[in-house]
Design a protein around this motif. Structure first.
Motif, PDB file in Angstrom:
ATOM      1  N   GLY B  16       0.806  -1.404  -0.163  1.00  0.00           N
ATOM      2  CA  GLY B  16       0.049   0.086   0.059  1.00  0.00           C
ATOM      3  C   GLY B  16       0.682   1.251  -0.106  1.00  0.00           C
ATOM      4  O   GLY B  16       1.692   1.373   0.843  1.00  0.00           O
ATOM      5  N   ALA B  17       0.710   2.004  -1.083  1.00  0.00           N
ATOM      6  CA  ALA B  17       1.544   3.415  -1.025  1.00  0.00           C
ATOM      7  C   ALA B  17       0.733   4.532  -0.784  1.00  0.00           C
ATOM      8  O   ALA B  17       0.552   5.405  -1.539  1.00  0.00           O
ATOM      9  CB  ALA B  17       1.974   3.360  -2.551  1.00  0.00           C
ATOM     10  N   GLY B  18      -0.136   4.515   0.406  1.00  0.00           N
ATOM     11  CA  GLY B  18      -0.933   5.591   0.674  1.00  0.00           C
ATOM     12  C   GLY B  18      -0.154   6.251   1.564  1.00  0.00           C
ATOM     13  O   GLY B  18       1.041   6.691   1.694  1.00  0.00           O
ATOM     14  N   GLU B  39       1.537  -1.350  -4.568  1.00  0.00           N
ATOM     15  CA  GLU B  39       0.344  -0.619  -4.934  1.00  0.00           C
ATOM     16  C   GLU B  39      -0.764  -1.270  -5.614  1.00  0.00           C
ATOM     17  O   GLU B  39      -0.376  -1.401  -6.799  1.00  0.00           O
ATOM     18  CB  GLU B  39       0.584   1.001  -5.090  1.00  0.00           C
ATOM     19  CG  GLU B  39      -0.685   1.834  -5.491  1.00  0.00           C
ATOM     20  CD  GLU B  39      -1.342   1.744  -4.303  1.00  0.00           C
ATOM     21  OE1 GLU B  39      -1.196   2.151  -3.062  1.00  0.00           O
ATOM     22  OE2 GLU B  39      -2.600   1.728  -4.731  1.00  0.00           O
ATOM     23  N   ARG B  40      -1.970  -1.316  -5.329  1.00  0.00           N
ATOM     24  CA  ARG B  40      -2.941  -1.870  -6.067  1.00  0.00           C
ATOM     25  C   ARG B  40      -3.334  -1.004  -7.284  1.00  0.00           C
ATOM     26  O   ARG B  40      -3.834  -1.448  -8.398  1.00  0.00           O
ATOM     27  CB  ARG B  40      -4.286  -2.343  -5.373  1.00  0.00           C
ATOM     28  CG  ARG B  40      -4.804  -1.201  -4.799  1.00  0.00           C
ATOM     29  CD  ARG B  40      -6.233  -1.536  -4.088  1.00  0.00           C
ATOM     30  NE  ARG B  40      -6.631  -0.491  -3.301  1.00  0.00           N
ATOM     31  CZ  ARG B  40      -7.842  -0.403  -2.429  1.00  0.00           C
ATOM     32  NH1 ARG B  40      -8.550  -1.369  -2.740  1.00  0.00           N
ATOM     33  NH2 ARG B  40      -8.103   0.652  -1.950  1.00  0.00           N
ATOM     34  N   CYS B 100      -4.547   4.655  -5.426  1.00  0.00           N
ATOM     35  CA  CYS B 100      -3.671   4.934  -6.275  1.00  0.00           C
ATOM     36  C   CYS B 100      -2.460   5.279  -5.449  1.00  0.00           C
ATOM     37  O   CYS B 100      -2.565   5.328  -4.309  1.00  0.00           O
ATOM     38  CB  CYS B 100      -4.080   6.344  -7.073  1.00  0.00           C
ATOM     39  SG  CYS B 100      -4.310   7.795  -5.816  1.00  0.00           S
ATOM     40  N   VAL B 101      -1.149   5.706  -6.199  1.00  0.00           N
ATOM     41  CA  VAL B 101      -0.004   5.990  -5.412  1.00  0.00           C
ATOM     42  C   VAL B 101      -0.461   7.384  -4.703  1.00  0.00           C
ATOM     43  O   VAL B 101      -0.728   8.177  -5.024  1.00  0.00           O
ATOM     44  CB  VAL B 101       1.129   6.042  -6.418  1.00  0.00           C
ATOM     45  CG1 VAL B 101       2.343   6.623  -5.353  1.00  0.00           C
ATOM     46  CG2 VAL B 101       1.465   4.969  -7.197  1.00  0.00           C
ATOM     47  N   SER B 103      -2.887   7.440  -2.389  1.00  0.00           N
ATOM     48  CA  SER B 103      -4.105   6.967  -1.827  1.00  0.00           C
ATOM     49  C   SER B 103      -5.085   8.437  -1.469  1.00  0.00           C
ATOM     50  O   SER B 103      -4.730   9.612  -2.525  1.00  0.00           O
ATOM     51  CB  SER B 103      -4.019   6.380  -0.726  1.00  0.00           C
ATOM     52  OG  SER B 103      -5.552   5.971  -0.750  1.00  0.00           O
ATOM     53  N   GLN B 238       2.576  11.105  -2.440  1.00  0.00           N
ATOM     54  CA  GLN B 238       2.907  10.812  -3.985  1.00  0.00           C
ATOM     55  C   GLN B 238       3.955  11.871  -4.553  1.00  0.00           C
ATOM     56  O   GLN B 238       4.570  11.647  -5.306  1.00  0.00           O
ATOM     57  CB  GLN B 238       1.641  10.652  -4.719  1.00  0.00           C
ATOM     58  CG  GLN B 238       1.219  11.986  -5.269  1.00  0.00           C
ATOM     59  CD  GLN B 238       0.525  12.829  -4.235  1.00  0.00           C
ATOM     60  OE1 GLN B 238       0.262  12.492  -2.925  1.00  0.00           O
ATOM     61  NE2 GLN B 238      -0.023  14.076  -4.628  1.00  0.00           N
ATOM     62  N   LEU B 253       8.808   0.807  -6.433  1.00  0.00           N
ATOM     63  CA  LEU B 253       7.399   0.753  -6.519  1.00  0.00           C
ATOM     64  C   LEU B 253       6.883   0.114  -7.698  1.00  0.00           C
ATOM     65  O   LEU B 253       7.275   0.080  -8.599  1.00  0.00           O
ATOM     66  CB  LEU B 253       6.939   2.320  -6.582  1.00  0.00           C
ATOM     67  CG  LEU B 253       5.371   2.461  -6.755  1.00  0.00           C
ATOM     68  CD1 LEU B 253       4.759   2.249  -5.289  1.00  0.00           C
ATOM     69  CD2 LEU B 253       5.104   4.017  -7.190  1.00  0.00           C
ATOM     70  N   THR B 255       3.203  -0.727  -9.054  1.00  0.00           N
ATOM     71  CA  THR B 255       2.092  -0.356  -9.269  1.00  0.00           C
ATOM     72  C   THR B 255       1.014  -1.526  -9.969  1.00  0.00           C
ATOM     73  O   THR B 255       1.680  -2.357 -10.414  1.00  0.00           O
ATOM     74  CB  THR B 255       1.647   0.961 -10.058  1.00  0.00           C
ATOM     75  OG1 THR B 255       2.291   0.494 -11.233  1.00  0.00           O
ATOM     76  CG2 THR B 255       2.495   2.126  -9.449  1.00  0.00           C
ATOM     77  N   ALA B 293      -2.494  -0.959   3.907  1.00  0.00           N
ATOM     78  CA  ALA B 293      -3.592  -1.022   2.846  1.00  0.00           C
ATOM     79  C   ALA B 293      -4.633  -0.255   3.243  1.00  0.00           C
ATOM     80  O   ALA B 293      -5.932  -0.303   2.563  1.00  0.00           O
ATOM     81  CB  ALA B 293      -3.754  -2.351   2.696  1.00  0.00           C
TER      82      ALA B 293
END
Ligand SMILES: Cc1cc2nc3c(=O)[nH]c(=O)nc-3n(C[C@H](O)[C@H](O)[C@H](O)COP(=O)(O)OP(=O)(O)OC[C@H]3O[C@@H](n4cnc5c(N)ncnc54)[C@H](O)[C@@H]3O)c2cc1C
Lengths: 238, 560
Positions: B16-18, B39-40, B100-101, B103, B238, B253, B255, B293
């Motif tokens: 998770g890249a939030g 990251e989803r 998204c990157v 979040s 981000q 990263l 994605t 996440a």
């Protein structure tokens, strides 16, 4: 899949849009760069129109495969908008006219400002039931059918042929669920609420979804047009 | 599905890249720890969203532009007949942060609040509250203070607490000066707040009031909360920490990579399995795993990660996983004036007062009240003062006449966590990858005291508007906001709470999952309670701390 990309803002745009532009450029000779630019913009528009979002993060057109798929959509779009004959829509003429009349009841035209019909709210509704949430189409089909059944029984006319005041009373009865249940295959109140929310969205929401033609409601409210600035145009990054 | 793709081993996988995950990755990378950030979603792109009220991340009338795709990733709700169905895929039934990157930090309103010292020890301040799962945090405000400071400086906050007598203590001033008040706040709202003996101050914002960190100052766009910034003046992970992490060369990263299992061997995680967009399964081996996440999805991933030692889900050995999820009840009021009051400078939300936050003698620990972000026409069309029709010519005339005559004051109520409010997974409904989805509890279970606080907040907001001269005041507290969203809206937190007692918590005070050697949680899931403020700065501060802890556990501690 794009992995571990350089995050600098500009290359981020290079990532998605640039990739596409590159492809287009490679197809066309440099003298046609300007045309390529137009194509790019048109693609973006087509994507809006067709709501091509199918990836995990709703991110769009980042792979070659997707590009090709979208290019197909693009040509379909071009055909669709180029040939002059509107394609067959989700509604029959009668259904469409009924929905237009109902939306006009929600936001009627007055002496100064246009209403739902002028703003093209029906286009928004058609987008909703075809491109955005097709699963709601049956609700509209059943809803209109019920409206017409009730209208014909009560007034011997289709809803759109009633005079404005009678239509208003009909809508009020729908909202208050005060109509004879035997005409209705769905809840009149639920259908009313659906028309209400979609009409408001179509009239007051962004024009890119089919309604609010020429920013009609924004003009009506005296609102500044939305500033059209973008990270890739504004130059705020260095 | 092709056979699994196995990657070379790395030191840490962060899922998770939030808000939390981006910071943990940065903390690791700058300490020389090799890490992979999964990251989803994808990088957010400004052009997708520009000024479009129907697809922005706040109202998502049609959909939420920065994901997740609610059609592919539904949530289950009860169908009222003992079965389940997919929740309506748009607001308000399907509230999500983003996919998204960055979040939520890409599109958030960017209020950057510190919690107050009392927020970390609610139980000792107010005593045990019956029927609740209220606990003190295992760490104190003083423990987290340096990390708040780090978040304020590295991500970037504009603020000034000098007129807030309740401001939590701080060692350093804000890195950027506060935003000035909007005209209507300065001239109408603030005098009224003061006349009531309350204490207005500028809202701290994760947004540049001046050029900062190489990016521009805010241009006061209307479309800010719910939208990506056109000039990149809003600070999310981000455009701050994630770029820093990537620049070190230690962080990669990935994605469009959807983690679906933390692979355990006894007490140790050996890596993470994830799907790419073509539904290929990947395995990324690692020495440690950090899950960030977001509160709902972190708990879901842990439920999906079953192993011999954790047959009911990772971290669920004491039946605590997913419990106590909560967010905030949002409440407030609208005031309708008899003259134009709004001058339309974006993004609004300039003033706040937190007088209601902690009055132990009265059992009030409500939250902060703020002026509201600028709202576009569709959102306003839904605000119907009494005696105004919902539709028809009367409604249109109301819009034309009153568009600039409305002021709204709202805020988040500190919710009392409930043991029964729980994230679950629903095997009867599958997502696009075929995984059981998150089962939502609409509205969750609310403690009566939370509702009481909501009332107090609503009344206070209404009183300010009345004092400010509003001719009509509509309280919208309970009615509008109580049941919106499945539990786990945009302020979701608390599903893997932190504690000293492994029987009553999911992670230890360092944010490592109990009974594991190397699984950590780096997002809002670990909150024991969610404060009376928007949560993100606390999530960030904890992530700075957790990132440091993870690096230390790998022998790479110390200052970066
Ligand atoms: C419109 C809006 C306005 C907001 N305004 C404010 C505000 O003013 N102040 C404030 O404090 N907060 C605000 N918030 C809330 C704030 O954004 C969240 O609290 C915060 O982002 C939560 O942080 P997190 O790390 O817990 O989760 P997130 O930031 O959501 O990060 C989780 C990340 O993990 C990814 N992920 C999830 N599942 C998987 C998986 N299986 N595999 C791989 N990746 C996965 C997600 O895509 C996401 O990127 C706002 C949110 C929104 C949407």
């Amino acid at each position: 899949m794009r992995s571990g990309e350089n995050p600098a803002v500009k290359s981020r745009h290079g990532g998605a849009c640039g990739h596409r532009a590159e492809l287009v450029n490679s197809l066309l000779n440099p003298g046609l760069k300007r045309l390529a630019q137009c194509v790019r913009i048109f693609l973006l528009k087509c994507r809006d129109l067709f709501n091509c979002t199918n990836t995990v993060g709703e991110s769009i057109m980042t792979t070659r495969r997707e590009f090709i798929r979208n290019a197909a959509v693009f040509s379909a779009g071009a055909a669709l908008y180029g040939c002059g004959n509107p394609p067959e829509g989700p509604f029959s003429k009668n259904e469409r006219d009924c929905l237009i009349a109902m939306a006009e009841q929600i936001i009627p035209a007055d002496k100064i400002y246009g209403g739902a019909t002028d703003a093209g709210v029906i286009n928004y509704i058609e987008n909703w039931v075809t491109r955005y949430w097709p699963e709601t189409l049956p609700l509209y089909k059943k809803g209109v059918e019920s409206v017409q059944r009730a209208s014909r029984r009560m007034h011997s006319k289709d809803f759109q042929d009633l005079d404005f005041a009678t239509q208003t009373r009909f809508m009020e009865a729908m909202e208050g669920a005060k109509l004879d249940a035997k005409d209705w295959s769905i809840s009149p109140r639920a259908f009313f609420d659906e028309i209400l929310i979609r009409s408001m969205q179509g009239f007051y929401g962004s024009p890119r979804h089919g309604g609010n033609k020429n920013f009609m409601s924004y003009r009506m409210l005296g609102m500044d047009m939305p500033v059209v600035t973008g990270q890739n145009r504004y130059g705020g990054n260095s | 599905m092709a056979s699994e793709i196995v990657h070379p081993k790395t030191e840490v996988v962060v899922v998770g890249a939030g808000a939390g995950g981006g910071i943990v990755a940065k903390q690791l990378a700058v300490r020389g720890v090799k890490c992979i950030l999964l990251e989803r979603g994808d990088w957010p792109i400004y052009d997708e969203n520009s000024n479009d009220e129907l697809i922005n991340q706040r109202t998502h009338a049609i959909r939420a532009i920065h994901g997740p795709d609610t059609r592919k990733f539904p949530r289950a709700v009860s169908d009222g007949k003992g079965g389940v169905k997919a929740a309506d895929p748009w607001w308000p039934d399907h509230t999500v942060v983003a996919a998204c990157v960055g979040s939520g930090t890409v599109t958030y309103g960017a209020m950057g609040w510190r919690f107050m010292p009392q927020d970390f020890r609610l139980k000792s301040t107010y005593g045990a509250i019956e029927g609740s799962a209220l606990e003190d945090w295992p760490i104190s405000y003083d423990d987290i203070e340096p990390y708040y400071e780090q978040a304020e400086y590295e991500v970037g906050v504009s603020g000034d607490m000098s007129t807030n007598p309740y401001a939590p203590p701080r060692k350093k001033p804000f890195p950027m000066p506060a935003f000035e008040y909007n005209w209507e706040d300065e001239n109408i709202v603030i005098p009224a707040i003061k006349r009531l003996g309350l204490h207005p101050f500028p809202i701290p914002m994760l947004r540049n009031s001046v050029r900062y960190n190489g990016r521009a100052a805010c241009i006061r766009n209307h479309t800010c909360c719910g939208y990506m910034c056109p000039c990149d003046a809003k600070n999310g992970t981000q455009n701050t920490v994630i770029p820093v992490a990537l620049k070190t060369g230690n962080c990669q990263l990935r994605t469009n990579s959807f983690a679906y299992e933390v692979v355990m061997e006894g007490r140790r995680a050996v890596g993470v399995k994830y799907f790419d967009l073509d539904k290929n399964s990947h395995f990324q081996p690692a020495d440690a795993v950090v899950i960030a996440a977001s509160a709902t999805e972190t708990a879901r991933l842990m439920f999906l990660s079953k192993s011999k030692l954790f047959p009911d889900g990772l971290g669920n050995q004491n039946d605590m996983l997913g419990r106590c999820i909560h967010s905030h009840i949002y409440c407030g009021a609208w005031g309708l004036f008899d003259r134009d009051v709004e001058r339309e400078l974006g993004p609004g939300a300039t003033v706040a007062f937190s007088d209601l936050n902690h009055i132990p003698s009265k059992n009030i620990f409500a939250g902060v009240l703020c002026s509201e972000f600028y709202m576009l026409p569709w959102a306003r069309s839904k605000v119907i003062p009494p005696n105004t029709p919902r539709w028809g010519i009367g409604h249109k005339q109301h819009m034309i006449k009153n568009y600039r005559r409305m002021i709204r004051i709202v805020g988040p109520v500190q919710e009392i966590p409930m043991y029964e409010s729980r994230v679950g997974i629903e095997p009867r409904l599958k997502d696009w990858f075929g995984l059981p989805v998150y089962r939502a509890m609409p509205g969750g279970k609310k403690h009566p005291l939370s509702l009481e606080q909501t009332k107090i907040m609503t009344e206070t907001a209404a009183a300010v508007l009345k004092e400010a001269g509003a001719k009509t005041v509509c309280k919208e507290g309970e009615k509008v906001y109580l049941n919106y969203g499945s539990v786990g809206g945009q302020h979701q937190a608390g599903s893997c709470r932190m504690g000293n007692d492994p029987k009553k918590s999911v992670v230890d005070p360092q944010c490592k999952v109990w009974d594991t050697d190397n699984v950590w949680i780096g997002d809002g899931s670990v909150h024991v309670s969610n404060g009376g403020f928007n949560p993100v700065l606390t999530i960030m501060a904890l992530a700075f701390r957790t990132g440091e802890n993870v690096a230390k556990s790998l022998g790479k501690g110390g200052a970066a």
